[in-house]
Design a protein around this motif. Structure first.
Motif, mmCIF file in Angstrom:
data_model
loop_
_atom_site.group_PDB
_atom_site.id
_atom_site.type_symbol
_atom_site.label_atom_id
_atom_site.label_comp_id
_atom_site.label_asym_id
_atom_site.label_seq_id
_atom_site.Cartn_x
_atom_site.Cartn_y
_atom_site.Cartn_z
ATOM 1 N N MET A 162 0.823 -1.210 0.000
ATOM 2 C CA MET A 162 0.000 0.000 0.000
ATOM 3 C C MET A 162 0.858 1.262 0.000
ATOM 4 O O MET A 162 0.576 2.220 -0.728
ATOM 5 C CB MET A 162 -0.950 -0.013 1.202
ATOM 6 C CG MET A 162 -2.083 -1.017 1.068
ATOM 7 S SD MET A 162 -3.342 -0.863 2.366
ATOM 8 C CE MET A 162 -2.419 -1.466 3.793
ATOM 9 N N VAL A 163 1.914 1.270 0.818
ATOM 10 C CA VAL A 163 2.772 2.453 0.884
ATOM 11 C C VAL A 163 3.513 2.649 -0.430
ATOM 12 O O VAL A 163 3.579 3.767 -0.963
ATOM 13 C CB VAL A 163 3.768 2.330 2.056
ATOM 14 C CG1 VAL A 163 4.814 3.451 1.987
ATOM 15 C CG2 VAL A 163 3.035 2.397 3.384
ATOM 16 N N MET A 164 4.080 1.570 -0.974
ATOM 17 C CA MET A 164 4.841 1.679 -2.209
ATOM 18 C C MET A 164 3.960 2.102 -3.374
ATOM 19 O O MET A 164 4.337 2.959 -4.195
ATOM 20 C CB MET A 164 5.525 0.340 -2.547
ATOM 21 C CG MET A 164 6.693 0.001 -1.670
ATOM 22 S SD MET A 164 8.055 1.166 -1.882
ATOM 23 C CE MET A 164 9.014 0.812 -0.415
ATOM 24 N N TRP A 165 2.770 1.516 -3.470
ATOM 25 C CA TRP A 165 1.926 1.767 -4.637
ATOM 26 C C TRP A 165 1.130 3.058 -4.509
ATOM 27 O O TRP A 165 1.092 3.874 -5.430
ATOM 28 C CB TRP A 165 0.988 0.578 -4.859
ATOM 29 C CG TRP A 165 0.548 0.437 -6.284
ATOM 30 C CD1 TRP A 165 1.194 0.886 -7.395
ATOM 31 C CD2 TRP A 165 -0.645 -0.201 -6.758
ATOM 32 N NE1 TRP A 165 0.491 0.558 -8.530
ATOM 33 C CE2 TRP A 165 -0.644 -0.115 -8.175
ATOM 34 C CE3 TRP A 165 -1.689 -0.859 -6.127
ATOM 35 C CZ2 TRP A 165 -1.663 -0.649 -8.953
ATOM 36 C CZ3 TRP A 165 -2.704 -1.394 -6.903
ATOM 37 C CH2 TRP A 165 -2.686 -1.298 -8.299
ATOM 38 N N PHE A 166 0.505 3.251 -3.334
ATOM 39 C CA PHE A 166 -0.397 4.389 -3.195
ATOM 40 C C PHE A 166 0.290 5.641 -2.647
ATOM 41 O O PHE A 166 -0.355 6.689 -2.528
ATOM 42 C CB PHE A 166 -1.584 4.019 -2.306
ATOM 43 C CG PHE A 166 -2.487 2.998 -2.926
ATOM 44 C CD1 PHE A 166 -3.253 3.309 -4.032
ATOM 45 C CD2 PHE A 166 -2.534 1.700 -2.429
ATOM 46 C CE1 PHE A 166 -4.066 2.364 -4.625
ATOM 47 C CE2 PHE A 166 -3.353 0.741 -3.016
ATOM 48 C CZ PHE A 166 -4.119 1.068 -4.120
ATOM 49 N N PHE A 167 1.571 5.531 -2.319
ATOM 50 C CA PHE A 167 2.301 6.735 -1.910
ATOM 51 C C PHE A 167 3.453 7.031 -2.869
ATOM 52 O O PHE A 167 3.447 8.037 -3.580
ATOM 53 C CB PHE A 167 2.835 6.608 -0.484
ATOM 54 C CG PHE A 167 3.578 7.832 -0.023
ATOM 55 C CD1 PHE A 167 2.883 8.972 0.363
ATOM 56 C CD2 PHE A 167 4.965 7.862 0.004
ATOM 57 C CE1 PHE A 167 3.557 10.115 0.772
ATOM 58 C CE2 PHE A 167 5.654 8.998 0.408
ATOM 59 C CZ PHE A 167 4.947 10.130 0.798
ATOM 60 N N PHE A 168 4.440 6.132 -2.931
ATOM 61 C CA PHE A 168 5.623 6.412 -3.747
ATOM 62 C C PHE A 168 5.316 6.369 -5.249
ATOM 63 O O PHE A 168 5.780 7.222 -6.006
ATOM 64 C CB PHE A 168 6.749 5.434 -3.402
ATOM 65 C CG PHE A 168 7.364 5.697 -2.053
ATOM 66 C CD1 PHE A 168 8.102 6.840 -1.837
ATOM 67 C CD2 PHE A 168 7.179 4.812 -1.006
ATOM 68 C CE1 PHE A 168 8.660 7.108 -0.596
ATOM 69 C CE2 PHE A 168 7.734 5.063 0.238
ATOM 70 C CZ PHE A 168 8.477 6.211 0.455
ATOM 71 N N ALA A 169 4.538 5.368 -5.697
ATOM 72 C CA ALA A 169 4.207 5.297 -7.121
ATOM 73 C C ALA A 169 3.325 6.474 -7.540
ATOM 74 O O ALA A 169 3.493 7.044 -8.621
ATOM 75 C CB ALA A 169 3.512 3.971 -7.438
ATOM 76 N N LEU A 170 2.388 6.856 -6.663
ATOM 77 C CA LEU A 170 1.538 8.007 -6.967
ATOM 78 C C LEU A 170 2.341 9.301 -6.935
ATOM 79 O O LEU A 170 2.114 10.207 -7.744
ATOM 80 C CB LEU A 170 0.378 8.086 -5.969
ATOM 81 C CG LEU A 170 -0.863 7.261 -6.291
ATOM 82 C CD1 LEU A 170 -1.889 7.403 -5.174
ATOM 83 C CD2 LEU A 170 -1.482 7.701 -7.616
ATOM 84 N N ALA A 171 3.281 9.396 -5.996
ATOM 85 C CA ALA A 171 4.107 10.603 -5.890
ATOM 86 C C ALA A 171 4.879 10.837 -7.176
ATOM 87 O O ALA A 171 5.114 11.986 -7.581
ATOM 88 C CB ALA A 171 5.060 10.484 -4.707
ATOM 89 N N ALA A 172 5.283 9.752 -7.824
ATOM 90 C CA ALA A 172 6.064 9.882 -9.061
ATOM 91 C C ALA A 172 5.242 10.532 -10.170
ATOM 92 O O ALA A 172 5.815 11.147 -11.088
ATOM 93 C CB ALA A 172 6.553 8.506 -9.509
ATOM 94 N N ARG A 173 3.927 10.418 -10.093
ATOM 95 C CA ARG A 173 3.084 10.985 -11.150
ATOM 96 C C ARG A 173 3.215 12.507 -11.208
ATOM 97 O O ARG A 173 2.981 13.120 -12.256
ATOM 98 C CB ARG A 173 1.626 10.580 -10.925
ATOM 99 C CG ARG A 173 1.404 9.075 -10.956
ATOM 100 C CD ARG A 173 -0.054 8.701 -10.804
ATOM 101 N NE ARG A 173 -0.846 9.073 -11.962
ATOM 102 C CZ ARG A 173 -2.135 8.808 -12.093
ATOM 103 N NH1 ARG A 173 -2.775 8.150 -11.140
ATOM 104 N NH2 ARG A 173 -2.790 9.175 -13.167
ATOM 105 N N SER A 174 3.601 13.119 -10.088
ATOM 106 C CA SER A 174 3.763 14.571 -10.085
ATOM 107 C C SER A 174 4.945 15.003 -10.943
ATOM 108 O O SER A 174 5.059 16.170 -11.320
ATOM 109 C CB SER A 174 3.951 15.079 -8.653
ATOM 110 O OG SER A 174 5.129 14.536 -8.083
ATOM 111 N N PHE A 175 5.847 14.038 -11.256
ATOM 112 C CA PHE A 175 7.005 14.351 -12.095
ATOM 113 C C PHE A 175 6.720 14.121 -13.578
ATOM 114 O O PHE A 175 7.582 14.418 -14.418
ATOM 115 C CB PHE A 175 8.204 13.489 -11.691
ATOM 116 C CG PHE A 175 8.704 13.761 -10.305
ATOM 117 C CD1 PHE A 175 9.408 14.917 -10.016
ATOM 118 C CD2 PHE A 175 8.464 12.852 -9.291
ATOM 119 C CE1 PHE A 175 9.878 15.165 -8.745
ATOM 120 C CE2 PHE A 175 8.929 13.089 -8.003
ATOM 121 C CZ PHE A 175 9.625 14.253 -7.730
ATOM 122 N N GLN A 176 5.543 13.581 -13.901
ATOM 123 C CA GLN A 176 5.286 13.178 -15.282
ATOM 124 C C GLN A 176 5.293 14.336 -16.268
ATOM 125 O O GLN A 176 5.568 14.154 -17.451
ATOM 126 C CB GLN A 176 3.956 12.426 -15.375
ATOM 127 C CG GLN A 176 4.049 11.004 -14.852
ATOM 128 C CD GLN A 176 2.741 10.240 -15.050
ATOM 129 O OE1 GLN A 176 1.677 10.841 -15.195
ATOM 130 N NE2 GLN A 176 2.819 8.926 -15.057
#
Length: 207
Positions: A162-176
């Protein structure tokens, strides 16, 4: 496992998962390169490595690794070298705005992402030593051990996913937004490349 003890496990596991490290950087990189949904394959690979670490500790092999400087250092330096390799590859990756090639990169086979996730976490002997110190706090030897290990493993994996997918993976979307031009891609490749190398070096030099 008592409910109060399980709640303590949830709290500790959550704090640990939110601690930035190679897994978090790997997940964010996958999310940028392959998309949020497909980044789950790398995350699942990391979870398999965590299961292996837990099994190693449960079987007592963790004691051998933690007490043998030679074995520990061999695995530690191998893990550090792998992270540095990933970082250099990311740093040198040339920006590519060709839609077909970008789509190819986003279509990296799930098995490939899964395997890379396994290696990122597996080549980290500190995880074995960590679980060696962490797990006994939540295991009661006077109670059935198998049930306790199952609950602990399931809880740790669920939290980490949950932390990896819904926090770190989602956070990366801000760099897209940076991926739509050559300069932005180059900056991101160098940032994540340097982060991988930095974590690899820290893993090698910090005891």
């Amino acid at each position: 496992m008592q409910f109060s003890l399980w709640l303590a496990l949830v709290g500790a596991g959550t704090l640990i998962s939110f601690t930035p490290g190679a897994g978090a950087i790997f997940t964010m990189s996958n999310s940028l390169n392959s998309g949020f949904r497909r980044s789950i394959w790398g995350i699942l690979g990391q979870q398999l490595a965590l299961v292996i670490h837990i099994v190693i500790v449960a079987l007592g092999v963790g004691v051998l690794v933690s007490n043998s400087p030679l074995i520990f250092n061999i695995i530690r330096y191998a893990g550090a070298a792998y992270l540095v390799y990933l970082g250099i590859r990311q740093f040198l990756h040339k920006p590519d705005l060709d839609k077909e090639k970008v789509d190819d990169r986003r279509d990296e086979p799930a098995l490939s992402m899964f395997q890379r996730g396994v290696w990122v976490n597996l080549l980290n002997p500190k995880a074995i030593v960590f679980f060696l110190a962490f797990m006994p706090q939540f295991i009661r030897p006077d109670q059935p051990l198998l049930q306790q290990y199952v609950v602990l493993t399931a809880t740790v994996l669920a939290i980490d996913i949950m932390v990896m997918w819904f926090f770190f993976a989602l956070a990366a979307r801000s760099f897209q937004r940076f991926t739509h031009n050559e300069h932005g891609q180059k900056v991101l490749n160098r940032i994540f490349g340097c982060l991988f190398v930095a974590v690899g070096i820290l893993l090698a030099v910090i005891h």
